[in-house]
Design a protein around this motif. Structure first.
Motif, short mmCIF file in Angstrom:
data_model
loop_
_atom_site.label_atom_id
_atom_site.label_comp_id
_atom_site.label_asym_id
_atom_site.label_seq_id
_atom_site.Cartn_x
_atom_site.Cartn_y
_atom_site.Cartn_z
N ALA A 1 -3.27 -4.47 -6.34
CA ALA A 1 -4.51 -4.42 -5.56
C ALA A 1 -4.22 -4.81 -4.12
N LEU A 2 -5.18 -4.54 -3.25
CA LEU A 2 -5.05 -4.81 -1.82
C LEU A 2 -6.20 -5.65 -1.31
N VAL A 3 -5.92 -6.48 -0.29
CA VAL A 3 -6.95 -7.25 0.39
C VAL A 3 -6.66 -7.26 1.89
N ALA B 1 -6.07 -3.37 2.85
CA ALA B 1 -7.07 -2.63 2.09
C ALA B 1 -8.08 -1.94 2.98
N ALA B 2 -8.51 -2.62 4.05
CA ALA B 2 -9.70 -2.14 4.77
C ALA B 2 -9.75 -2.67 6.20
N ARG C 1 -17.14 -3.98 -1.42
CA ARG C 1 -17.10 -2.73 -0.64
C ARG C 1 -18.31 -2.53 0.27
N GLN D 1 -12.79 -10.79 1.00
CA GLN D 1 -12.09 -10.07 -0.06
C GLN D 1 -11.22 -11.01 -0.89
N ARG E 1 0.83 -1.21 0.00
CA ARG E 1 0.00 0.00 0.00
C ARG E 1 0.87 1.26 0.00
N GLN F 1 -10.24 3.56 -3.16
CA GLN F 1 -10.03 2.56 -4.20
C GLN F 1 -9.02 1.54 -3.70
N TRP F 2 -9.23 0.27 -4.02
CA TRP F 2 -8.35 -0.79 -3.54
C TRP F 2 -7.34 -1.25 -4.59
N SER F 3 -7.24 -0.56 -5.70
CA SER F 3 -6.28 -0.98 -6.72
C SER F 3 -5.70 0.24 -7.42
N GLU G 1 -14.33 -4.60 -6.22
CA GLU G 1 -14.72 -3.50 -5.34
C GLU G 1 -16.24 -3.36 -5.26
#
Length: 398
Positions: free
Chosen positions: A283-285, A289-290, A333, A306, A162, A276-278, A329
């Motif tokens: 991309a993030l998981v 990401a969250a 999301r 995810q 990230r 945004q996760w990418s 997403e």
């Protein structure tokens, strides 16, 4: 099929590796530690996260390492229980869920389910990413540079991926609390997860371990949101030792155990909220990401959901990562947004600062299985299943 790098061998990383490898991708997982990391809190398997584990076919293995607990109880300084919630109070979906597993045990199960067809690289981490239209050039701390089709960050709250793709501290929102977990000498807890609150926003806890060889301890501490927490283990232990000096119940024993625990783990309590996760081919998981924080009890469910959805959408997209990231997403999301909503009281409910606030919180805990508290908590616990998981069976190569 793409060759995909995943950073992080905790929960989200191996879960994602499982589904990606099932779809025929070549998957490499890089992890800074020298093996699956020991220690960490007990994690809940509930709702959609439980469904993902069932679809992976590893639920029997998970149940074999699950904790045997009667519920959670709050104790005062002399050890008298002041409130409790049995594990069956909300049909197995309460603060202590029907299936609770130590984080390292769940990570071991997921690693075992993937290591035969996934390349794991331990003792290393990503230091640089360079994207173009066809792939990502990755620089490692130790290994030679390599090129991958996609890079996925599943590397936790302070995700290197990230940071490299989105910028330093992107989306990081501290909540003014820190937590540590570690093993302690075996203690007769009669099957209960016990928690003690002390003024100053201090929380000491002790729960049964998976075996009788050790109990599992936790220390929580309110801190200033803007403060910089120690990143080194010695500094983290010193911070907690100072904070818990003079605290009653079993806190002195826990501080002593912390000093030599080989599985000591420490984290800030913070959320990650990104629009945004990418970014391109990255991309993030999971927490990267969250992160919803341990206070929600939904971090593991978010990570598993995810991972499942991202891998499934990549399989559906047949190589179009842009379409896959967009649908990932769109599907995940809403679930994540709901999961990130803190339970009533938030950090104040977990670690009240004053003696008066502790007494009020205890009174609310005694009332939590009755109206009007019960429906509020039922809505909180129901969030774990608040998504209709797609069936990607036909998308996977097997």
């Amino acid at each position: 099929m793409a060759n995909i790098l995943i950073s992080g061998a905790g929960i989200a990383g191996p879960a994602l590796a499982y589904w990606l490898s099932t779809s025929g991708h070549d998957v490499t997982v890089v992890e800074r530690a020298d093996a699956v990391r020991p220690g960490g809190q007990a994690v809940d398997l509930r709702g959609a996260g439980r469904t993902v584990i069932e679809r992976m076919g590893v639920m029997d293995r998970v149940r074999s390492v699950a904790l045997d607990q009667r519920g959670v109880a709050w104790v005062e300084a002399r050890g008298r229980i002041t409130a409790r919630m049995p594990v069956d109070a909300f049909a197995g979906e309460g603060i202590i869920s029907e299936i609770e597993v130590l984080r390292d045990d769940l990570a071991d199960v997921l690693h075992d389910a993937t290591r035969a067809r996934v390349e794991y690289v331990f003792c290393d981490t990503v230091t640089d990413l360079r994207q173009d239209d066809d792939g990502v050039d990755v620089t490692f701390e130790h290994a030679p540079p390599r090129r991958f089709g996609l890079v996925i960050g599943a590397d936790g709250l302070y995700s290197p991926i990230r940071r490299l793709a989105f910028g330093a501290d992107a989306g990081l929102h501290p909540l003014g609390c820190a937590m540590a977990w570690f093993s302690a000498p075996p203690t007769d807890l009669d099957g209960w997860y016990l928690m003690h609150n002390a003024p100053g926003g201090r929380v000491a806890s002790l729960r049964p371990g998976r075996t009788q060889a050790a109990s599992k301890a936790g220390l929580g501490l309110r801190v200033d949101r803007g403060s910089t927490l120690p990143r080194d283990v010695d500094g983290q232990r010193a911070l907690l030792s100072r904070a818990f000096a003079g605290v009653g119940w079993k806190a002195p024993m826990l501080v002593d155990a912390m000093a030599t625990a080989s599985d000591f783990a420490f984290t800030a309590v913070a959320q990650v909220r990104l629009p945004q996760w990418s970014r391109g081919r990255v991309a993030l998981v999971g927490d990267a990401a969250a992160c919803p924080t341990p206070l929600t009890g939904l971090g593991t469910s978010v990570a598993l959901v995810q991972a499942y959805v991202l891998a499934g959408e990549l399989a559906k997209a047949r190589g179009d990562h842009r379409a896959a990231f967009e649908s990932y997403e769109a599907l995940a999301r809403p679930y994540v947004t709901t999961a990130q909503q803190l339970p009533p009281g938030g950090v104040n409910g977990y670690a009240p600062r004053s003696a008066v606030a502790i007494r009020l919180r205890t009174a609310s805990m005694r009332a939590m299985t009755h109206w009007p508290m019960r429906p509020i908590l039922e809505r909180q616990f129901a969030k774990a299943g608040d998504i209709a998981l797609p069936d990607y069976t036909t998308c996977h190569a097997g």
